[in-house]
Motif scaffolding. Structure first.
Motif, PDB file in Angstrom:
ATOM      1  N   ASP A  88       7.749   2.835 -17.362  1.00  0.00           N
ATOM      2  CA  ASP A  88       7.950   1.739 -16.538  1.00  0.00           C
ATOM      3  C   ASP A  88       8.249   2.118 -15.135  1.00  0.00           C
ATOM      4  O   ASP A  88       8.162   1.454 -14.149  1.00  0.00           O
ATOM      5  CB  ASP A  88       9.372   1.201 -17.009  1.00  0.00           C
ATOM      6  CG  ASP A  88       9.270   0.275 -18.159  1.00  0.00           C
ATOM      7  OD1 ASP A  88       7.804   0.090 -18.542  1.00  0.00           O
ATOM      8  OD2 ASP A  88      10.259  -0.251 -19.090  1.00  0.00           O
ATOM      9  N   ASP A  89       8.851   3.503 -14.828  1.00  0.00           N
ATOM     10  CA  ASP A  89       9.078   3.753 -13.479  1.00  0.00           C
ATOM     11  C   ASP A  89       8.031   3.722 -12.646  1.00  0.00           C
ATOM     12  O   ASP A  89       8.170   3.757 -11.336  1.00  0.00           O
ATOM     13  CB  ASP A  89       9.535   5.262 -13.515  1.00  0.00           C
ATOM     14  CG  ASP A  89      11.004   5.526 -14.047  1.00  0.00           C
ATOM     15  OD1 ASP A  89      11.594   4.270 -14.139  1.00  0.00           O
ATOM     16  OD2 ASP A  89      11.563   6.512 -14.427  1.00  0.00           O
ATOM     17  N   PHE A  90       6.573   3.797 -13.275  1.00  0.00           N
ATOM     18  CA  PHE A  90       5.462   3.711 -12.574  1.00  0.00           C
ATOM     19  C   PHE A  90       5.009   2.114 -12.382  1.00  0.00           C
ATOM     20  O   PHE A  90       3.824   2.287 -11.696  1.00  0.00           O
ATOM     21  CB  PHE A  90       4.549   4.727 -13.002  1.00  0.00           C
ATOM     22  CG  PHE A  90       5.018   6.261 -13.112  1.00  0.00           C
ATOM     23  CD1 PHE A  90       4.890   6.747 -11.715  1.00  0.00           C
ATOM     24  CD2 PHE A  90       5.578   6.736 -14.003  1.00  0.00           C
ATOM     25  CE1 PHE A  90       5.649   8.006 -11.600  1.00  0.00           C
ATOM     26  CE2 PHE A  90       6.107   7.998 -13.916  1.00  0.00           C
ATOM     27  CZ  PHE A  90       5.958   8.945 -12.869  1.00  0.00           C
ATOM     28  N   ASN A  91       5.391   1.472 -12.954  1.00  0.00           N
ATOM     29  CA  ASN A  91       5.003  -0.140 -12.865  1.00  0.00           C
ATOM     30  C   ASN A  91       5.673  -0.880 -12.044  1.00  0.00           C
ATOM     31  O   ASN A  91       6.901  -1.417 -12.539  1.00  0.00           O
ATOM     32  CB  ASN A  91       4.658  -0.223 -14.510  1.00  0.00           C
ATOM     33  CG  ASN A  91       3.476   0.392 -15.205  1.00  0.00           C
ATOM     34  OD1 ASN A  91       2.279   0.360 -14.647  1.00  0.00           O
ATOM     35  ND2 ASN A  91       3.951   0.796 -16.094  1.00  0.00           N
ATOM     36  N   LYS A  92       5.450  -1.279 -11.081  1.00  0.00           N
ATOM     37  CA  LYS A  92       6.323  -2.112 -10.298  1.00  0.00           C
ATOM     38  C   LYS A  92       6.395  -3.635 -10.714  1.00  0.00           C
ATOM     39  O   LYS A  92       5.077  -4.148 -10.951  1.00  0.00           O
ATOM     40  CB  LYS A  92       5.704  -2.182  -8.962  1.00  0.00           C
ATOM     41  CG  LYS A  92       5.538  -0.846  -8.085  1.00  0.00           C
ATOM     42  CD  LYS A  92       7.069  -0.314  -7.972  1.00  0.00           C
ATOM     43  CE  LYS A  92       7.028   1.047  -7.352  1.00  0.00           C
ATOM     44  NZ  LYS A  92       8.371   1.623  -7.108  1.00  0.00           N
ATOM     45  N   LYS A 128       1.919   9.373  -6.061  1.00  0.00           N
ATOM     46  CA  LYS A 128       2.418  10.745  -5.812  1.00  0.00           C
ATOM     47  C   LYS A 128       3.423  11.072  -6.898  1.00  0.00           C
ATOM     48  O   LYS A 128       3.216  12.255  -7.336  1.00  0.00           O
ATOM     49  CB  LYS A 128       3.201  10.515  -4.312  1.00  0.00           C
ATOM     50  CG  LYS A 128       3.671  12.012  -3.885  1.00  0.00           C
ATOM     51  CD  LYS A 128       4.498  11.716  -2.496  1.00  0.00           C
ATOM     52  CE  LYS A 128       4.818  12.990  -1.943  1.00  0.00           C
ATOM     53  NZ  LYS A 128       5.672  13.027  -0.775  1.00  0.00           N
ATOM     54  N   ARG A 129       4.216  10.231  -7.307  1.00  0.00           N
ATOM     55  CA  ARG A 129       5.294  10.612  -8.368  1.00  0.00           C
ATOM     56  C   ARG A 129       4.679  10.925  -9.775  1.00  0.00           C
ATOM     57  O   ARG A 129       4.877  11.740 -10.457  1.00  0.00           O
ATOM     58  CB  ARG A 129       6.186   9.550  -8.351  1.00  0.00           C
ATOM     59  CG  ARG A 129       7.335   9.109  -7.314  1.00  0.00           C
ATOM     60  CD  ARG A 129       8.319   8.391  -7.721  1.00  0.00           C
ATOM     61  NE  ARG A 129       7.948   7.184  -8.450  1.00  0.00           N
ATOM     62  CZ  ARG A 129       8.008   6.123  -7.585  1.00  0.00           C
ATOM     63  NH1 ARG A 129       7.940   5.927  -6.281  1.00  0.00           N
ATOM     64  NH2 ARG A 129       7.680   4.879  -8.148  1.00  0.00           N
ATOM     65  N   ILE A 170       0.873  -1.210   0.096  1.00  0.00           N
ATOM     66  CA  ILE A 170       0.135  -0.093  -0.164  1.00  0.00           C
ATOM     67  C   ILE A 170       0.719   1.299   0.053  1.00  0.00           C
ATOM     68  O   ILE A 170       0.526   2.317  -0.674  1.00  0.00           O
ATOM     69  CB  ILE A 170      -1.038  -0.097   1.064  1.00  0.00           C
ATOM     70  CG1 ILE A 170      -1.897  -1.264   1.290  1.00  0.00           C
ATOM     71  CG2 ILE A 170      -1.885   1.248   1.383  1.00  0.00           C
ATOM     72  CD1 ILE A 170      -2.539  -1.380  -0.105  1.00  0.00           C
ATOM     73  N   TYR A 171       2.135   1.077   0.789  1.00  0.00           N
ATOM     74  CA  TYR A 171       2.888   2.323   0.590  1.00  0.00           C
ATOM     75  C   TYR A 171       3.418   2.618  -0.628  1.00  0.00           C
ATOM     76  O   TYR A 171       3.714   3.667  -1.234  1.00  0.00           O
ATOM     77  CB  TYR A 171       4.166   2.100   1.659  1.00  0.00           C
ATOM     78  CG  TYR A 171       5.147   3.002   1.630  1.00  0.00           C
ATOM     79  CD1 TYR A 171       5.085   4.272   2.461  1.00  0.00           C
ATOM     80  CD2 TYR A 171       6.206   2.777   0.870  1.00  0.00           C
ATOM     81  CE1 TYR A 171       6.061   5.166   2.341  1.00  0.00           C
ATOM     82  CE2 TYR A 171       7.353   3.658   0.872  1.00  0.00           C
ATOM     83  CZ  TYR A 171       7.219   4.850   1.329  1.00  0.00           C
ATOM     84  OH  TYR A 171       8.134   5.887   1.423  1.00  0.00           O
ATOM     85  N   ASP A 172       3.905   1.508  -1.230  1.00  0.00           N
ATOM     86  CA  ASP A 172       4.538   1.430  -2.653  1.00  0.00           C
ATOM     87  C   ASP A 172       3.476   2.159  -3.637  1.00  0.00           C
ATOM     88  O   ASP A 172       3.752   3.046  -4.366  1.00  0.00           O
ATOM     89  CB  ASP A 172       4.833   0.277  -2.995  1.00  0.00           C
ATOM     90  CG  ASP A 172       6.298  -0.110  -2.781  1.00  0.00           C
ATOM     91  OD1 ASP A 172       6.946   0.936  -2.298  1.00  0.00           O
ATOM     92  OD2 ASP A 172       6.837  -1.164  -2.968  1.00  0.00           O
ATOM     93  N   ILE A 173       2.128   1.618  -3.499  1.00  0.00           N
ATOM     94  CA  ILE A 173       1.300   2.281  -4.461  1.00  0.00           C
ATOM     95  C   ILE A 173       0.898   3.918  -4.228  1.00  0.00           C
ATOM     96  O   ILE A 173       0.808   4.510  -5.385  1.00  0.00           O
ATOM     97  CB  ILE A 173      -0.290   1.443  -4.057  1.00  0.00           C
ATOM     98  CG1 ILE A 173      -0.002  -0.022  -4.567  1.00  0.00           C
ATOM     99  CG2 ILE A 173      -1.376   2.222  -5.008  1.00  0.00           C
ATOM    100  CD1 ILE A 173      -1.113  -0.986  -4.011  1.00  0.00           C
ATOM    101  N   GLU A 174       0.798   4.258  -2.866  1.00  0.00           N
ATOM    102  CA  GLU A 174       0.814   5.579  -2.800  1.00  0.00           C
ATOM    103  C   GLU A 174       1.938   6.437  -3.131  1.00  0.00           C
ATOM    104  O   GLU A 174       1.821   7.523  -4.051  1.00  0.00           O
ATOM    105  CB  GLU A 174       0.380   5.870  -1.096  1.00  0.00           C
ATOM    106  CG  GLU A 174       0.163   7.511  -1.076  1.00  0.00           C
ATOM    107  CD  GLU A 174      -0.399   7.780   0.549  1.00  0.00           C
ATOM    108  OE1 GLU A 174      -0.530   8.788   0.754  1.00  0.00           O
ATOM    109  OE2 GLU A 174      -0.401   6.643   1.193  1.00  0.00           O
ATOM    110  N   GLU A 175       3.083   5.820  -2.788  1.00  0.00           N
ATOM    111  CA  GLU A 175       4.258   6.589  -3.432  1.00  0.00           C
ATOM    112  C   GLU A 175       3.960   6.652  -4.930  1.00  0.00           C
ATOM    113  O   GLU A 175       4.666   7.611  -5.688  1.00  0.00           O
ATOM    114  CB  GLU A 175       5.568   5.816  -2.996  1.00  0.00           C
ATOM    115  CG  GLU A 175       5.863   6.242  -1.623  1.00  0.00           C
ATOM    116  CD  GLU A 175       6.260   7.705  -1.261  1.00  0.00           C
ATOM    117  OE1 GLU A 175       7.092   8.227  -1.774  1.00  0.00           O
ATOM    118  OE2 GLU A 175       5.438   8.166  -0.508  1.00  0.00           O
ATOM    119  N   THR A 176       3.583   5.860  -5.827  1.00  0.00           N
ATOM    120  CA  THR A 176       3.697   5.625  -6.911  1.00  0.00           C
ATOM    121  C   THR A 176       2.687   6.644  -7.615  1.00  0.00           C
ATOM    122  O   THR A 176       2.803   7.372  -8.583  1.00  0.00           O
ATOM    123  CB  THR A 176       3.190   4.301  -7.865  1.00  0.00           C
ATOM    124  OG1 THR A 176       4.196   3.362  -7.157  1.00  0.00           O
ATOM    125  CG2 THR A 176       2.944   4.284  -9.271  1.00  0.00           C
TER     126      THR A 176
END
Length: 526
Positions: free
Chosen positions: A522-526, A454-455, A446-452
């Motif tokens: 790609d930077d936004f796709n984990k 945000k960016r 969830i933290y990674d999703i929110e950071e994504t």
């Protein structure tokens, strides 16, 4: 001891189990798409020569080029025999005959390998005849040798090699002398011969007949090499099932039970050709109950996939596979039969030594194996564990080297690796954890999703996006009235459409443009 070979065959796979008093002693699996390759001979072409690692890569038409080490060029089949034959040849100097260099002659488009100061001279594009000695493991291709051998029931034919060898498992001096004499009398010109264990007490006529069959196989191989262009398979060894019958069916085996009529006829036909008196031992299993279930083999096979192996005393083993080695930890568990700690540890270690030998055979684990035994203070007790391991490994068909136990209770073992172990052959890497056995915590996802989000909001790209994730993650994001997707929309000024994609790994997610469904950078796709 009642020894049986039980064979279960279906359209998907063929499984061969060897039992001793009902306990699984050996296990083999053969898939149509992943058939046994050890022993196959290919007409290949040198793709690359790398003197720095003393090896060449040979194109034989597979996904990965075959690996040919310089030490496997011109060797008089010593390395290869340990793979193709369950026996080791006799290395007595008296048993050797003058030999020619073990390479294939020019007459069928294969260049002889020239030696310069002991180093083979190979050139890119050169044709060469090679034989597979080890099957591919993970991302590594097959390992091959330029020394060719054709195995039979009683003999192994060594073209262009004058060596005569007798299995070390035949220990009687008179019998070894008799077999060596027979080998000399029937040996073809420019060939060598290994006499296998099952040839013990067999008449000369049977050995001569087996050799005649092997010569025909070699002649067929040579004709194929003359007519074909590389890369090409020119000789295919027997299937797993028939090779097990050839190598392991002997007078000690009481029964061979097969649940496939077609395979039963193939095995019966083979036995009638090599050992007619044993044909009565081969039985067709007719009952409705699955054969592996009827003989309690399925449960024993399932135990091969677990990390923890329990022992009768209450102790247990933990078997861990790593990239470089297999690590085995010995634990005493609840075992405490004696008040003296040293004796408890010794008994557990001795039982573990027997079970480890069995597990390595059953799981076909090769390479470097490190065992952490329970610490022993007395050097004599450490030697007892070492001697027990050596004794148990004498039953192993693979070559095994064991080092003495260190002061820390560590024993290092190397075991010959020919093919993938059971874990690699029958399992696939988990797409969610990528084989680690661990999953990222949901809170961190969830933290990674929110950071994504945000960016992405800081870019000048489209405000309308599609967010794809696993259903487990989606349920967390949409829980409650003011769910997290709703919060992200207001917080970052995005119009987000949530979609579920069950094909995504557990911790992965994607951002797509809403209109053309194109993936965002790609930077936004984990």
């Amino acid at each position: 001891m009642l020894k049986e070979i039980i064979i279960n065959s279906s359209s998907e796979q063929t499984r061969v189990a060897i039992t001793e008093d009902g306990n699984l002693a050996d296990f083999f699996v053969d898939y149509p798409e992943n058939r046994r390759m050890v022993g196959d001979v290919y007409l290949g072409k040198v793709a690359r020569v790398l003197p720095g690692i003393k090896a060449a890569f040979i194109d034989i038409g597979m996904k990965h080029d075959a690996f040919l080490h310089f030490s496997d060029i011109g060797q008089k089949t010593k390395e290869l025999q340990s793979v193709l034959d369950d026996d080791d040849e006799d290395d007595d100097p008296d048993s050797r005959m003058p030999s020619e260099f073990a390479s294939v002659v020019n007459e069928f488009k294969v260049n002889a390998v020239e030696l310069i100061n002991g180093v083979p001279r190979l050139q890119k594009g050169q044709n060469i005849l090679i034989q597979i000695t080890k099957e591919p493991v993970n991302n590594k291709g097959v390992r091959v040798s330029s020394s060719i051998s054709i195995p039979g029931r009683f003999c192994v034919l060594l073209p262009f090699d004058g060596k005569i060898g007798v299995s070390k498992k035949i220990q009687e001096y008179k019998e070894r002398k008799r077999l060596r004499s027979i080998a000399r009398s029937i040996l073809p010109k420019d060939c060598g011969l290994i006499i296998r264990t099952v040839a013990k007490n067999q008449p000369e006529e049977l050995l001569a007949e087996d050799l005649k069959y092997l010569k025909k196989q070699w002649e067929t191989l040579v004709r194929a090499a003359k007519e074909e262009e590389p890369p090409k398979l020119v000789y295919q060894d027997l299937s797993t099932t028939i090779s097990v019958i050839r190598d392991l069916f002997n007078s000690d085996v009481a029964r061979v039970r097969i649940d496939s009529k077609k395979l039963y006829k193939q095995v019966e036909e083979y036995i009638l050709s090599v050992h007619p008196e044993w044909a009565s031992k081969v039985e067709f299993y007719k009952f409705n109950k699955p054969i592996f279930e009827a003989f309690h083999i399925d449960d024993q096979i399932r135990s091969l996939f677990v990390r923890k192996v329990s022992m009768k005393s209450g102790g247990y083993l933990i078997i861990e596979h790593t990239e470089a080695m297999v690590v085995i930890d010995v634990n005493s568990g609840k075992y405490a039969a004696n008040k003296e700690q040293e004796m408890n540890s010794l008994r557990t270690d001795l039982e573990a030594a027997r079970e480890i030998s069995r597990q390595l055979r059953l799981r076909d684990i090769g390479g470097l194996i490190v065992i952490d035994f329970i610490d022993l203070e007395d050097d004599r007790n450490r030697k007892k564990v070492y001697d027990e391991l050596k004794k148990e490994f004498r039953r192993d068909r693979a070559k095994v080297s064991v080092l003495p136990m260190s002061d820390f209770g560590i024993v290092e073992i190397t075991r010959q690796r020919i093919r993938q172990n059971i874990m690699q052959a029958l399992t696939e890497v988990c797409p969610s954890c990528d084989g680690s056995g661990l999953l990222v915590k949901k809170a961190h996802i969830i933290y990674d999703i929110e950071e994504t989000f945000k960016r992405y909001s800081l870019t000048k790209q489209s405000r309308r996006i599609v967010f794809q994730c696993r259903p487990e993650v989606a349920s967390i994001l949409t829980a409650g009235f003011f769910n997290k997707i709703f919060q992200y929309k207001w917080k970052y000024g995005l119009f987000v459409k949530l979609e579920i994609d069950e094909t995504l790994p557990y911790e992965k997610f994607k951002l797509l443009y809403r209109n053309n469904r194109e993936e965002i950078v790609d930077d936004f796709n984990k």
